[in-house]
Design a protein around this motif. Structure first.
Motif, short mmCIF file in Angstrom:
data_model
loop_
_atom_site.label_atom_id
_atom_site.label_comp_id
_atom_site.label_asym_id
_atom_site.label_seq_id
_atom_site.Cartn_x
_atom_site.Cartn_y
_atom_site.Cartn_z
N LYS A 13 0.83 -1.20 0.00
CA LYS A 13 0.00 0.00 0.00
C LYS A 13 0.86 1.26 0.00
O LYS A 13 0.60 2.18 -0.77
CB LYS A 13 -0.92 0.00 1.22
N ILE A 14 1.89 1.32 0.85
CA ILE A 14 2.69 2.56 0.88
C ILE A 14 3.52 2.72 -0.39
O ILE A 14 3.76 3.85 -0.81
CB ILE A 14 3.52 2.73 2.18
N ILE A 15 3.92 1.63 -1.02
CA ILE A 15 4.60 1.75 -2.31
C ILE A 15 3.63 2.30 -3.35
O ILE A 15 3.98 3.19 -4.13
CB ILE A 15 5.22 0.41 -2.75
N THR A 16 2.41 1.80 -3.36
CA THR A 16 1.40 2.28 -4.31
C THR A 16 1.10 3.77 -4.08
O THR A 16 1.01 4.55 -5.04
CB THR A 16 0.11 1.46 -4.19
N LEU A 17 0.98 4.16 -2.83
CA LEU A 17 0.74 5.58 -2.51
C LEU A 17 1.90 6.45 -2.96
O LEU A 17 1.70 7.54 -3.51
CB LEU A 17 0.49 5.75 -1.01
N ARG A 39 -1.58 5.15 10.35
CA ARG A 39 -1.89 6.26 9.44
C ARG A 39 -0.75 6.42 8.44
O ARG A 39 0.41 6.16 8.75
CB ARG A 39 -2.05 7.58 10.21
N THR A 40 -1.11 6.84 7.23
CA THR A 40 -0.10 7.05 6.20
C THR A 40 -0.02 8.52 5.82
O THR A 40 -1.01 9.27 5.90
CB THR A 40 -0.41 6.23 4.94
N TYR A 41 1.17 8.91 5.41
CA TYR A 41 1.46 10.28 4.98
C TYR A 41 2.18 10.16 3.64
O TYR A 41 3.15 9.41 3.53
CB TYR A 41 2.34 11.00 6.00
N VAL A 42 1.70 10.89 2.65
CA VAL A 42 2.19 10.76 1.29
C VAL A 42 2.72 12.11 0.82
O VAL A 42 2.10 13.14 1.09
CB VAL A 42 1.06 10.28 0.36
N MET A 62 5.65 15.65 7.32
CA MET A 62 4.19 15.67 7.42
C MET A 62 3.72 14.79 8.59
O MET A 62 2.80 15.17 9.31
CB MET A 62 3.57 15.18 6.10
N ALA A 63 4.35 13.65 8.77
CA ALA A 63 3.98 12.77 9.88
C ALA A 63 4.25 13.46 11.22
O ALA A 63 3.40 13.45 12.11
CB ALA A 63 4.74 11.45 9.78
N SER A 70 6.16 7.79 15.98
CA SER A 70 7.10 6.81 15.46
C SER A 70 6.65 6.39 14.07
O SER A 70 5.56 6.77 13.63
CB SER A 70 7.16 5.59 16.38
N LEU A 71 7.49 5.64 13.40
CA LEU A 71 7.16 5.09 12.08
C LEU A 71 7.28 3.58 12.12
O LEU A 71 8.18 3.04 12.75
CB LEU A 71 8.10 5.63 11.00
N GLU A 72 6.38 2.92 11.39
CA GLU A 72 6.48 1.47 11.20
C GLU A 72 7.28 1.15 9.95
O GLU A 72 7.98 0.15 9.90
CB GLU A 72 5.09 0.86 11.08
#
Length: 117
Positions: A13-17, A39-42, A62-63, A70-72
């Protein structure tokens, strides 16, 4: 660096975003990060006269600005062969050493996966 054969759906999903941000904005790189809550930030590359940020630096900023603690994981879509050291540093600053950073080509195919250091 090591190649990953199978990505989990959240990493896909994050690669697609990231890929979508790159294409939509016509910028050299697109990036997405996933925080500790999912949550995702693009973001795309920022290239202003007074401000230059890579797509991944922008996504991390943005995050942080949105309250992420933190980030996953992080993903960047680029022509580059490996993530930039500044990008790995930004991910490490928020996510800690060992946070996975996925680098995919413009076609969305994973090139490498590294840990922030």
């Amino acid at each position: 660096m090591s190649d990953i054969v199978e990505l989990d759906p959240e990493d896909k999903k994050i690669i697609t975003l990231a890929r979508s941000a790159r294409a939509r904005n016509g910028v050299p790189e697109g990036a997405a990060v996933r925080d500790e809550t999912g949550r995702t930030y693009v973001a795309g590359t920022v290239a202003l006269e007074s401000l230059r940020l890579s797509a991944l630096q922008t996504a991390v900023a943005m995050a942080v600005a949105s309250g992420a603690k933190s980030l996953e994981a992080a993903a960047v879509v680029s022509e580059a062969g490996e993530p930039a050291e500044a990008d790995l540093a930004a991910v490490r600053d928020l996510g800690g050493a060992g946070t996975p950073v996925l680098l995919a080509g413009p076609d969305g195919v994973l090139k490498v996966s590294v840990e922030a250091r």
